[in-house]
Scaffold this motif. Sequence first.
Motif, PDB file in Angstrom:
ATOM      1  N   VAL A 148       0.862  -1.173   0.000  1.00  0.00           N
ATOM      2  CA  VAL A 148       0.000   0.000   0.000  1.00  0.00           C
ATOM      3  C   VAL A 148       0.906   1.233   0.000  1.00  0.00           C
ATOM      4  CG1 VAL A 148      -1.763   1.294   1.252  1.00  0.00           C
ATOM      5  CG2 VAL A 148      -1.813  -1.209   1.244  1.00  0.00           C
ATOM      6  N   TRP A 191       0.681   7.282  -1.959  1.00  0.00           N
ATOM      7  CA  TRP A 191      -0.292   7.860  -2.885  1.00  0.00           C
ATOM      8  C   TRP A 191      -1.688   7.323  -2.601  1.00  0.00           C
ATOM      9  CZ3 TRP A 191      -3.734   6.087  -6.588  1.00  0.00           C
ATOM     10  CH2 TRP A 191      -4.196   7.034  -7.521  1.00  0.00           C
ATOM     11  N   GLU A 192      -1.795   6.024  -2.337  1.00  0.00           N
ATOM     12  CA  GLU A 192      -3.103   5.432  -2.052  1.00  0.00           C
ATOM     13  C   GLU A 192      -3.689   5.978  -0.754  1.00  0.00           C
ATOM     14  OE1 GLU A 192      -3.209   0.938  -3.257  1.00  0.00           O
ATOM     15  OE2 GLU A 192      -1.123   1.507  -2.852  1.00  0.00           O
ATOM     16  N   ARG A 193      -2.850   6.115   0.269  1.00  0.00           N
ATOM     17  CA  ARG A 193      -3.346   6.636   1.544  1.00  0.00           C
ATOM     18  C   ARG A 193      -3.843   8.079   1.417  1.00  0.00           C
ATOM     19  NH1 ARG A 193       0.384   2.946   3.882  1.00  0.00           N
ATOM     20  NH2 ARG A 193       2.146   4.281   3.325  1.00  0.00           N
ATOM     21  N   SER A 194      -3.034   8.898   0.687  1.00  0.00           N
ATOM     22  CA  SER A 194      -3.436  10.296   0.558  1.00  0.00           C
ATOM     23  C   SER A 194      -4.691  10.449  -0.292  1.00  0.00           C
ATOM     24  CB  SER A 194      -2.300  11.113  -0.053  1.00  0.00           C
ATOM     25  OG  SER A 194      -2.064  10.739  -1.392  1.00  0.00           O
ATOM     26  N   ARG A 195      -4.951   9.513  -1.177  1.00  0.00           N
ATOM     27  CA  ARG A 195      -6.095   9.629  -2.081  1.00  0.00           C
ATOM     28  C   ARG A 195      -7.370   9.020  -1.485  1.00  0.00           C
ATOM     29  NH1 ARG A 195      -5.909  11.093  -7.395  1.00  0.00           N
ATOM     30  NH2 ARG A 195      -7.572  10.441  -8.788  1.00  0.00           N
ATOM     31  N   TYR A 196      -7.224   7.929  -0.750  1.00  0.00           N
ATOM     32  CA  TYR A 196      -8.413   7.171  -0.344  1.00  0.00           C
ATOM     33  C   TYR A 196      -8.676   7.143   1.164  1.00  0.00           C
ATOM     34  CZ  TYR A 196      -7.568   5.325  -5.045  1.00  0.00           C
ATOM     35  OH  TYR A 196      -7.342   5.204  -6.404  1.00  0.00           O
ATOM     36  N   PHE A 197      -7.722   7.579   2.002  1.00  0.00           N
ATOM     37  CA  PHE A 197      -7.878   7.410   3.446  1.00  0.00           C
ATOM     38  C   PHE A 197      -9.160   8.070   3.964  1.00  0.00           C
ATOM     39  CE2 PHE A 197      -7.199   8.438   7.891  1.00  0.00           C
ATOM     40  CZ  PHE A 197      -6.642   7.270   8.382  1.00  0.00           C
ATOM     41  N   GLU A 198      -9.421   9.311   3.583  1.00  0.00           N
ATOM     42  CA  GLU A 198     -10.609   9.991   4.060  1.00  0.00           C
ATOM     43  C   GLU A 198     -11.784   9.871   3.100  1.00  0.00           C
ATOM     44  OE1 GLU A 198     -12.104  14.554   5.126  1.00  0.00           O
ATOM     45  OE2 GLU A 198      -9.967  14.084   5.027  1.00  0.00           O
ATOM     46  N   GLN A 199     -11.517   9.961   1.810  1.00  0.00           N
ATOM     47  CA  GLN A 199     -12.601  10.076   0.837  1.00  0.00           C
ATOM     48  C   GLN A 199     -12.966   8.779   0.167  1.00  0.00           C
ATOM     49  OE1 GLN A 199     -12.733  14.002  -1.317  1.00  0.00           O
ATOM     50  NE2 GLN A 199     -10.508  13.891  -0.949  1.00  0.00           N
ATOM     51  N   GLY A 200     -12.228   7.738   0.417  1.00  0.00           N
ATOM     52  CA  GLY A 200     -12.485   6.475  -0.249  1.00  0.00           C
ATOM     53  C   GLY A 200     -13.685   5.740   0.321  1.00  0.00           C
TER      54      GLY A 200
END
Length: 465
Positions: free
Chosen positions: A453, A456-465
Motif C-alpha cells: 500500500v 499515494w493510495e493513503r493520501s487519495r483514499y484514506f478519508e474520501q475512499g
Amino acid sequence: MMGEKESNVKGMLTLEQLEAAIRGGSIDTLILAICDMQGRLMGKRLTGDYVLRQGIVKGTHFCVYLLGTDMAMNTPTGYQLMSWESGYGDWLAAPDWTTLRMIPWLDKTAMVLCDVLDEKTGLLVPIAPRTILKAQLEKAAEKGVRFKAASELEFYLFKEPYDAIYRKNYSGMQAAGHYNEDYHLLQGTRNEPIYRTIRNQMIEAGIPIESSKGEAYTGQHEMNLLYGDALVSADRHLLFKHGVKEIAIQHDCAVTFMAKPHHQWTGSSGHLHISMWDAEEERNLFYDPQAEPHHMSESIRHFLGGVLAFTRDFSLCFASNINSYKRYASESWAPVSLVWSVDNRTSGFRIVGERQSLRIENRIPGADMNPYLAYAAMIGAGMYGVESKLEPPPEFKGNAYARCDLPRIPSTLGEAKELWRESPVVQRVFGEQVAQHYYNMARVEQQAFDAVVTDWERSRYFEQG
C-alpha cells in the motif's frame, strides 16, 4: 568515434603486474565480482597474501541464489535453477583476467570481473547476464561481425549520504543545485569537485570518460563513456555505476541511477550507441557511401528493422522494474514511440554520426538498466532483423510525442512481461531457459509491488475512499 583495445587503456593490469604490486605492497586486496540480474556487482575480497599463495586464482565460489533474488535479496520461488529444494549450491566466479584493473577510489585494491561457471559441467551458466551478452556476440562472430558500443548515463547527485536519505524514508530529498543544470556550466561548477573526481578516477580505473555535462533537471548530470567492443563497454558501464556510488559514499553524498526518482523530475536515461563491424577488417558495416538515405547500408536497415520490430518483446531488458516505466512520458526527453529518425530526440532511435562513426542511438533504456541484458537484447533483435532481411518503416519526421498511432514502448512492467512471455523471438534469440528465468524475475517484481500500500493510495483514499 573509435574505441580502444582494453589492453591499451590506462588503469588495466596484467597478472604479472598484479603479482608485482602485491609483493611490493601497493595492492593488498583483489575483488572478484559478478553481475547479478539487477545489474549490481556481487563478489568477494581476496587478500593479497592469499592470491600469492594460490598463484593464478581459478575463481571463488558463491551461492547460486545470487542469480535468483529480487532487489531486496529475498529468495522467491519460480526459478528452475535455484531453490530450497535443490539446496542452493555453489557456482564459480571465474575471473576474466582481461578485465583486471586498479580501483583508485579504494585503497590498495584491484578488481577482476568474473564469468559464472558451473564446475560440474565446465560450462558458463546461461542465465548469467554476462553470459547472455557473450552468447549473442559469439553468434554474431560466427557470421563474421562484431559490435562496438558505448553508454551515456544520467544520474542525480544529492549532498547528503545514503543512510541519511534512508532514515527519512526517501522523502524530502533535495538534489544538488537549485535550477535546471542542462549544459549549464555555472550550475555544474557547484558540483564540479565530485564530478571531476569521478571522471579522473574512472580513467585511472580503465574506464575512459569522454565528457560530462549537466542534464535536464536540478542536480542531474550525464557522463559519456568511450566507445569500445560491446563486451568491454558493458563491463565499463557496470563498473562505472558501481564506482560512482562508492565515490559518492566517500564524499558523504548519494547518487541515484533510478529511472524516475520523483514524478515531477526528469527521468534518467541510459542511451546506448551501437554499430556493426566486419570481424576481420576495421570497417563499419552500417556505413555505405553509395546508399541513400544518409549513407545507411543494407545492414543497418535490416538491423534497425529487427530492433524496431522487437523492442516491445525485449523491453524487460531495457526497462526491468516497476519504476522504469514511469520514465516514459510525453515531452519528457524520454521517448515513447518506436520509430527512427536522424537527429530527432522525440524518436526512440536516432541515426547519428558519419562515415565510420555512423551508428544507432537507442534512447529507450533508462539509467537503471542492466547493461549486459540491454546490449544483448539490442544485438539479438538487430541480428534477427539482419538474418530475416527486415526493412524498417520510413524515417519518421516531426514530433513523435504528438502522434498516437505509432508503436509504443509498453507502459507498465506487467504489459512488458506478458509481451516477453508470449514472444517466439525472445525464445529463439535467448533460449527457453533464459526466457523463463527473466520472466520470473519480472513476475516477482510485479508481485512485490502489488502487495504494498503506497503513500499515494493513503493520501487519495484514506478519508474520501
